[in-house]
Design a protein around this motif. Structure first.
Motif, short mmCIF file in Angstrom:
data_model
loop_
_atom_site.label_atom_id
_atom_site.label_comp_id
_atom_site.label_asym_id
_atom_site.label_seq_id
_atom_site.Cartn_x
_atom_site.Cartn_y
_atom_site.Cartn_z
N TYR A 278 0.75 -1.09 0.01
CA TYR A 278 0.12 -0.05 0.00
C TYR A 278 0.61 1.00 0.11
O TYR A 278 0.69 2.05 -0.69
CB TYR A 278 -0.91 -0.11 1.26
CG TYR A 278 -1.63 1.34 1.66
CD1 TYR A 278 -2.68 1.63 0.44
CD2 TYR A 278 -1.03 2.25 2.57
CE1 TYR A 278 -3.24 2.89 0.84
CE2 TYR A 278 -1.98 3.38 2.67
CZ TYR A 278 -2.90 3.94 1.85
OH TYR A 278 -3.42 5.07 1.85
N ARG A 279 1.94 1.34 0.75
CA ARG A 279 2.83 2.19 0.93
C ARG A 279 3.54 2.65 -0.36
O ARG A 279 3.73 4.01 -0.69
CB ARG A 279 3.71 2.26 2.05
CG ARG A 279 2.74 2.17 3.31
CD ARG A 279 3.88 2.26 4.63
NE ARG A 279 4.71 3.23 4.72
CZ ARG A 279 5.76 3.03 5.49
NH1 ARG A 279 6.24 2.20 5.99
NH2 ARG A 279 6.24 4.30 5.58
N ARG A 280 4.00 1.62 -1.07
CA ARG A 280 4.44 1.77 -2.44
C ARG A 280 3.74 2.35 -3.24
O ARG A 280 4.01 3.38 -4.00
CB ARG A 280 5.04 0.51 -3.15
CG ARG A 280 6.23 -0.11 -2.28
CD ARG A 280 6.89 -1.28 -3.15
NE ARG A 280 7.77 -2.04 -2.33
CZ ARG A 280 8.98 -1.87 -2.24
NH1 ARG A 280 9.40 -0.59 -3.00
NH2 ARG A 280 9.72 -2.45 -1.53
N GLN A 281 2.22 2.08 -3.22
CA GLN A 281 1.38 2.64 -4.02
C GLN A 281 1.06 4.09 -3.96
O GLN A 281 1.28 5.04 -4.81
CB GLN A 281 0.12 1.93 -4.06
CG GLN A 281 -0.06 0.69 -4.68
CD GLN A 281 -1.33 0.05 -4.06
OE1 GLN A 281 -2.52 0.71 -4.05
NE2 GLN A 281 -1.49 -1.62 -4.18
N VAL A 282 1.07 4.68 -2.49
CA VAL A 282 1.25 6.03 -2.11
C VAL A 282 2.33 6.66 -2.42
O VAL A 282 2.49 7.88 -2.91
CB VAL A 282 1.03 6.32 -0.61
CG1 VAL A 282 1.13 7.56 -0.07
CG2 VAL A 282 -0.35 5.52 -0.18
N ILE A 283 3.45 6.12 -2.44
CA ILE A 283 4.79 6.67 -2.90
C ILE A 283 4.79 7.17 -4.41
O ILE A 283 5.15 8.23 -4.67
CB ILE A 283 5.84 5.68 -2.49
CG1 ILE A 283 6.17 5.62 -1.14
CG2 ILE A 283 7.32 6.27 -3.14
CD1 ILE A 283 7.17 4.57 -0.77
N ALA A 284 4.33 6.12 -5.03
CA ALA A 284 4.15 6.32 -6.71
C ALA A 284 3.33 7.64 -6.72
O ALA A 284 3.55 8.49 -7.74
CB ALA A 284 3.81 5.30 -7.49
N VAL A 285 2.30 7.85 -6.31
CA VAL A 285 1.38 8.74 -6.65
C VAL A 285 1.75 10.21 -6.06
O VAL A 285 1.69 11.23 -6.65
CB VAL A 285 -0.12 8.59 -5.98
CG1 VAL A 285 -1.06 9.42 -6.08
CG2 VAL A 285 -0.85 7.29 -6.56
N LEU A 286 2.45 10.18 -4.91
CA LEU A 286 2.78 11.30 -4.26
C LEU A 286 3.99 11.75 -4.79
O LEU A 286 4.07 13.16 -4.99
CB LEU A 286 3.07 11.20 -2.90
CG LEU A 286 1.94 11.85 -1.71
CD1 LEU A 286 0.55 11.15 -2.04
CD2 LEU A 286 2.29 11.57 -0.25
N VAL A 287 4.91 10.91 -5.29
CA VAL A 287 6.19 11.39 -6.07
C VAL A 287 5.57 12.19 -7.29
O VAL A 287 6.26 13.28 -7.81
CB VAL A 287 7.03 10.34 -6.56
CG1 VAL A 287 8.13 10.79 -7.38
CG2 VAL A 287 7.81 10.06 -5.17
N GLY A 288 4.66 11.47 -8.20
CA GLY A 288 4.09 12.15 -9.34
C GLY A 288 3.48 13.51 -8.91
O GLY A 288 3.75 14.60 -9.69
N ARG A 289 2.68 13.61 -8.19
CA ARG A 289 1.96 15.00 -7.69
C ARG A 289 2.92 15.99 -7.16
O ARG A 289 2.69 17.20 -7.53
CB ARG A 289 1.03 14.53 -6.60
CG ARG A 289 -0.22 13.90 -7.13
CD ARG A 289 -1.41 13.56 -5.82
NE ARG A 289 -2.36 12.94 -6.52
CZ ARG A 289 -3.28 12.29 -5.75
NH1 ARG A 289 -3.18 12.65 -4.46
NH2 ARG A 289 -4.48 11.50 -6.12
N THR A 290 3.90 15.57 -6.55
CA THR A 290 4.91 16.53 -5.87
C THR A 290 5.65 17.27 -7.04
O THR A 290 6.05 18.02 -6.90
CB THR A 290 5.69 15.92 -4.63
OG1 THR A 290 4.93 15.15 -3.82
CG2 THR A 290 6.61 17.16 -4.18
N LEU A 291 6.09 16.24 -7.86
CA LEU A 291 6.98 16.89 -8.96
C LEU A 291 6.15 17.81 -9.93
O LEU A 291 6.49 18.71 -10.31
CB LEU A 291 7.51 15.72 -9.90
CG LEU A 291 8.58 14.77 -9.43
CD1 LEU A 291 8.65 13.58 -9.94
CD2 LEU A 291 9.97 15.60 -9.30
N ARG A 292 4.63 17.46 -10.20
CA ARG A 292 3.83 18.23 -10.85
C ARG A 292 3.82 19.61 -9.96
O ARG A 292 3.91 20.59 -10.58
CB ARG A 292 2.44 17.66 -10.94
CG ARG A 292 1.55 18.56 -11.66
CD ARG A 292 0.19 17.71 -11.88
NE ARG A 292 -0.61 18.81 -12.45
CZ ARG A 292 -1.95 18.20 -12.95
NH1 ARG A 292 -2.24 16.78 -13.18
NH2 ARG A 292 -2.67 18.96 -13.61
#
Length: 300
Positions: A278-292
């Motif tokens: 679950y935390r890997r899924q959150v990491i993937a989403v948050l990295v993309g959003r933070t870079l955006r």
């Protein structure tokens, strides 16, 4: 259970504090904000022989900018950084984005950035930012002063390269270029919980291409980590940000960087309310959003 007794000193100078820390035969703890230390003492998970309260030491509350570097003293409180004007440029904006995620106002009014690095909790926002932005930690003992690069400082949960008799006197950050966008996004169960995952990002763009990128991951391993593999896939890429409200396409470079950060850089541990997958899924989403978020800031 009767609380353990301990000695207490409140030095007025750095040298007096170092003399107290020099007694390595005893468990000596430094008190600045005390927001972590006092709780651990209350729960009797830590039973120091001596507490050294540095709040009366002159000069440790200094915040200064010199030659492209920001120096933050050991007594500068979290709350100072809630204002993006506390530190110039993109670094001040990044600090402000992160600061409001730290606990709640009374803790931010007492706790310190340097204290967070001394404590080295895996879920510390400041630790991941220091690592991502190549901060330098200055420590002193009765034997002299030395500098520790953030990349060499963190050894594990609550474990650092600082020796028992050393006091962190300041923390130095290089100022990012003005054409740097910053982002910080945190995910947690409630407002008062530690971050399950948080991401800090700094993105520098020249002529529409990414020339430098820094990604710090919070609570994504047993220590703060920098997402080097994710960073590498972004260098030299064109910055294209979807329209406001549009989702980040799965093939977008930021989304790809998020997946790489989750799969290659991060090593999340199981927690009571979040297993590693679950935390890997959150990491993937948050990295993309933070870079955006960072890209939107630099393209404005």
């Amino acid at each position: 259970m009767k609380p353990a007794a301990f000695d207490y000193v409140a030095p007025r100078t750095v040298d007096e504090a170092l003399d107290a820390l020099g007694d390595t035969r005893r468990d000596v703890r430094v008190l600045a904000g005390g927001q972590s230390l006092i709780l651990e003492m209350h729960l009797q998970r830590i039973r120091p022989d001596l507490v050294v309260d540095i709040n009366r030491v002159a000069g440790l509350d200094r915040l200064s900018v010199n030659d492209g570097t920001v120096e933050i003293g050991a007594l500068v409180r979290h709350s100072v950084f809630e204002s993006p004007q506390a530190v110039p440029g993109p670094l001040g904006r990044l600090f402000a984005l992160a600061a409001v995620n730290i606990a709640h106002p009374p803790i931010r009014a007492c706790g310190t950035m340097v204290g967070s690095l001394a404590w080295a909790h895996p879920a510390s926002e400041w630790c991941a930012i220091a690592l991502a932005l190549d901060a330098v930690i200055e420590v002193r003992s009765t034997g002299g002063a030395r500098e520790i690069a953030a990349r060499d400082y963190f050894r594990g949960p609550f474990q650092t390269a600082r020796a028992r008799d050393e006091l962190i006197t300041s923390l130095r950050f290089p100022l990012p270029a003005e054409d740097t966008g910053v982002g910080f996004i945190e995910h947690r169960r409630t407002h008062f919980c530690f971050a399950q995952v948080a991401v800090a990002a700094a993105l520098t763009v020249h002529d529409g291409l990414i020339s430098d990128v820094r990604i710090g991951l919070v609570n994504c391993a047993d220590r703060p980590i920098r997402a080097h593999a994710a960073e590498q896939v972004l260098i030299g890429r064109e910055v294209i940000v979807p329209a406001v409200g549009d989702r980040l396409p799965g093939g977008h470079p930021f989304a790809r960087a998020g997946r790489i950060a989750a799969d290659q850089d991060a090593a999340p541990l199981a927690e009571p309310y979040a297993d590693p997958e679950y935390r890997r899924q959150v990491i993937a989403v948050l990295v993309g959003r933070t870079l955006r978020q960072a890209a939107e800031g630099v393209l404005q």
